[in-house]
Write an enzyme that holds these catalytic residues in place. Sequence first.
Site, mmCIF file in Angstrom:
data_model
loop_
_atom_site.group_PDB
_atom_site.id
_atom_site.type_symbol
_atom_site.label_atom_id
_atom_site.label_comp_id
_atom_site.label_asym_id
_atom_site.label_seq_id
_atom_site.Cartn_x
_atom_site.Cartn_y
_atom_site.Cartn_z
ATOM 1 C CD GLN A 74 -76.109 -7.412 -43.873
ATOM 2 O OE1 GLN A 74 -76.245 -8.525 -44.364
ATOM 3 N NE2 GLN A 74 -75.877 -6.357 -44.623
ATOM 4 C CG LEU A 75 -71.479 -3.747 -39.234
ATOM 5 C CD1 LEU A 75 -70.673 -5.040 -39.093
ATOM 6 C CD2 LEU A 75 -70.676 -2.717 -40.049
ATOM 7 C CG ASP A 93 -83.457 10.997 -37.729
ATOM 8 O OD1 ASP A 93 -82.336 10.951 -38.285
ATOM 9 O OD2 ASP A 93 -84.506 11.274 -38.327
ATOM 10 C CB THR A 103 -69.291 1.670 -49.360
ATOM 11 O OG1 THR A 103 -69.598 0.883 -50.506
ATOM 12 C CG2 THR A 103 -69.405 3.125 -49.775
ATOM 13 C CE1 TYR A 119 -74.667 3.299 -49.183
ATOM 14 C CE2 TYR A 119 -73.139 2.299 -50.746
ATOM 15 C CZ TYR A 119 -73.654 2.395 -49.474
ATOM 16 O OH TYR A 119 -73.154 1.586 -48.472
ATOM 17 C CE LYS A 134 -71.266 4.696 -45.977
ATOM 18 N NZ LYS A 134 -71.751 4.622 -44.565
ATOM 19 C CD1 TRP A 193 -69.546 -6.330 -53.028
ATOM 20 C CD2 TRP A 193 -69.362 -8.471 -53.653
ATOM 21 N NE1 TRP A 193 -69.275 -6.365 -54.369
ATOM 22 C CE2 TRP A 193 -69.154 -7.653 -54.784
ATOM 23 C CE3 TRP A 193 -69.285 -9.863 -53.808
ATOM 24 C CZ2 TRP A 193 -68.890 -8.175 -56.051
ATOM 25 C CZ3 TRP A 193 -69.008 -10.389 -55.066
ATOM 26 C CH2 TRP A 193 -68.826 -9.546 -56.166
HETATM 27 N N1 LIG Z 1 -74.452 -3.895 -46.957
HETATM 28 C C1 LIG Z 1 -73.367 -3.801 -47.709
HETATM 29 O O1 LIG Z 1 -73.147 -4.581 -48.639
HETATM 30 C C2 LIG Z 1 -72.330 -2.741 -47.407
HETATM 31 C C3 LIG Z 1 -71.187 -2.669 -48.226
HETATM 32 C C4 LIG Z 1 -70.231 -1.692 -47.950
HETATM 33 C C5 LIG Z 1 -70.416 -0.814 -46.906
HETATM 34 N N2 LIG Z 1 -71.540 -0.885 -46.146
HETATM 35 C C6 LIG Z 1 -71.707 0.070 -45.050
HETATM 36 O O2 LIG Z 1 -71.790 -0.666 -43.847
HETATM 37 C C7 LIG Z 1 -72.641 0.022 -42.936
HETATM 38 C C8 LIG Z 1 -73.662 -0.955 -42.352
HETATM 39 O O3 LIG Z 1 -74.416 -1.496 -43.428
HETATM 40 P P1 LIG Z 1 -75.610 -2.514 -43.159
HETATM 41 O O4 LIG Z 1 -75.607 -3.467 -44.280
HETATM 42 O O5 LIG Z 1 -75.570 -2.992 -41.752
HETATM 43 O O6 LIG Z 1 -76.845 -1.517 -43.363
HETATM 44 P P2 LIG Z 1 -78.308 -1.554 -42.743
HETATM 45 O O7 LIG Z 1 -78.698 -2.956 -42.389
HETATM 46 O O8 LIG Z 1 -79.162 -0.763 -43.682
HETATM 47 O O9 LIG Z 1 -78.129 -0.755 -41.375
HETATM 48 C C9 LIG Z 1 -78.080 0.645 -41.306
HETATM 49 C C10 LIG Z 1 -78.918 1.080 -40.123
HETATM 50 O O10 LIG Z 1 -78.898 2.513 -40.040
HETATM 51 C C11 LIG Z 1 -80.219 2.930 -39.725
HETATM 52 N N3 LIG Z 1 -80.488 4.310 -40.130
HETATM 53 C C12 LIG Z 1 -80.850 4.766 -41.350
HETATM 54 N N4 LIG Z 1 -81.101 6.096 -41.301
HETATM 55 C C13 LIG Z 1 -80.886 6.478 -40.022
HETATM 56 C C14 LIG Z 1 -80.993 7.712 -39.344
HETATM 57 N N5 LIG Z 1 -81.379 8.834 -39.986
HETATM 58 N N6 LIG Z 1 -80.723 7.760 -38.016
HETATM 59 C C15 LIG Z 1 -80.363 6.631 -37.355
HETATM 60 N N7 LIG Z 1 -80.232 5.424 -37.943
HETATM 61 C C16 LIG Z 1 -80.502 5.344 -39.261
HETATM 62 C C17 LIG Z 1 -81.092 1.963 -40.512
HETATM 63 O O11 LIG Z 1 -82.417 1.985 -40.025
HETATM 64 P P3 LIG Z 1 -83.615 1.626 -41.075
HETATM 65 O O12 LIG Z 1 -83.297 0.292 -41.652
HETATM 66 O O13 LIG Z 1 -84.839 1.652 -40.209
HETATM 67 O O14 LIG Z 1 -83.577 2.724 -42.109
HETATM 68 C C18 LIG Z 1 -80.381 0.639 -40.260
HETATM 69 O O15 LIG Z 1 -80.816 0.005 -39.064
HETATM 70 C C19 LIG Z 1 -73.226 1.204 -43.684
HETATM 71 O O16 LIG Z 1 -72.532 2.359 -43.295
HETATM 72 C C20 LIG Z 1 -72.974 0.876 -45.144
HETATM 73 O O17 LIG Z 1 -72.821 2.050 -45.914
HETATM 74 C C21 LIG Z 1 -72.500 -1.837 -46.368
#
Ligand SMILES: NC(=O)c1ccc[n+]([C@@H]2O[C@H](COP(=O)([O-])OP(=O)(O)OC[C@H]3O[C@@H](n4cnc5c(N)ncnc54)[C@H](OP(=O)(O)O)[C@@H]3O)[C@@H](O)[C@H]2O)c1
Length: 285
Positions: free
Chosen positions: A13-14, A39, A104, A128, A132, A150
Site C-alpha cells: 500500500q505505502l 524475500d 507503527t 505485531y 515492529k 491508520w
Molecule cells: N497499514 C497501516 O495502517 C499501518 C499503520 C502503521 C504502520 N504501518 C507500517 O507501514 C508499513 C507499510 O504498510 P502497508 O500498509 O503498506 O503494508 P502492506 O500493504 O502489507 O505492504 C507491505 C509489503 O511488504 C511485503 N512483504 C511481506 N513480507 C515480506 C518479505 N518477507 N520480504 C519482502 N517483502 C515482504 C508484502 O508482501 P505481501 O503482501 O505479498 O505479503 C507487502 O507488499 C509497514 O512497515 C507497516 O508496519 C502500517
Amino acid sequence: MSMRIFLTGAAGQLGRELVAAFAGHEVLGVDIVGDVSVDITDRDALLAAVTSFGPDAVVHPAAFTAVDLCESEPDKAFQVNVIGTRNIAEAARRVGAPVTYVSTDYVFDGTKDTPYLEWDQPNPQSVYGLSKLAGERELDPGSTIARTSWVCGYHGSNMVKTILRLSREHETLSFVDDQRGHPTFSDDLARAIVRLVVDRRPGLFHVTNQGAVSWFEFAQAVLEASGQDPSRVHPISTADLDPPRPAPRPANSVLDNAALRLSGLPLLPHYRETLDRLVGRLTAA
Ligand SMILES: NC(=O)c1ccc[n+]([C@@H]2O[C@H](COP(=O)([O-])OP(=O)(O)OC[C@H]3O[C@@H](n4cnc5c(N)ncnc54)[C@H](OP(=O)(O)O)[C@@H]3O)[C@@H](O)[C@H]2O)c1
C-alpha cells in the site's frame, strides 16, 4: 540531486506510493512477489541484491502487517519484521547507506491521556507491535524511523475502502468510538518520507496526517465525503465487537508529530483534505 534508492515492500500500500513519490530518483523496488522478487528474510539474496545495486539510501516499509494473524503466527511476525529488518540493517551497513524504517502506533499501549511523543516509552500489547518495535531496535544509530498510524490510500485494502463497501452493502454501520488515532494517507506519508530521505534526516519521527478521530468519527467523515448520510454510522465500544479481534488495539493511537514540528519540518495536511480527494478518486473508479 538524484539518489539511488533500494525500496522494500514496493508492491504494498505505502510502497506503491513511495515508488511514485521517488520520481526523478533511481529506485530499485523489491517485494516478496512482483517484478523484482526479494524475500527480506533470505539474508543471502537480500545482501546480494543490495550490494549489487549500491544504493545511496535504503527505504524499508516491507513488513508482515496482518495484525491479527501475527497473534497466531508470531514466528512469522518476528522473522519478517525483526530478522528481515536485521538483514536490511546489515545489507545497508555493507554499502554505507542509511536506512529509513516505517513503524507503527502499535508500539504504544494506548493508555496515555494525551498524544504520544516520540520519546514516550513504548509498551506494545500485540505481537505485531512488539515485532515492529524490535525491528526499530535492529537499526544502526543514524537511521530514520517514521512511525505512522491508520494508513489508507488508493492502493491495497484499507479502512476507507472497507467503509465505502459496507456503506453500499448495509443501511447502518457500526464502528468503535473508544479507539482514537490520526488517519494517514499513503501519498501524503510517502512524500514526507521522501523528504526525510532526501534531506538525510536521522532519528525518530511520528509522521501522520493531522486531526484525531475515533473510528466511528472517521467512518462518519468517509460517508460525508462520499455524499452519504453520516448518521447511518453508529458508535459501539471495543467490548461490543463480536467476535473480539485477536490483537488488542491501543485506545489512544494519537501520535504527536513533535519531532517534525520541533525540527521546523512541514506537517502533513489535515486528514479531511486528503480524504475528500481519495474518496472522489475511489468512487469515480
Ligand atoms: N497499514 C497501516 O495502517 C499501518 C499503520 C502503521 C504502520 N504501518 C507500517 O507501514 C508499513 C507499510 O504498510 P502497508 O500498509 O503498506 O503494508 P502492506 O500493504 O502489507 O505492504 C507491505 C509489503 O511488504 C511485503 N512483504 C511481506 N513480507 C515480506 C518479505 N518477507 N520480504 C519482502 N517483502 C515482504 C508484502 O508482501 P505481501 O503482501 O505479498 O505479503 C507487502 O507488499 C509497514 O512497515 C507497516 O508496519 C502500517
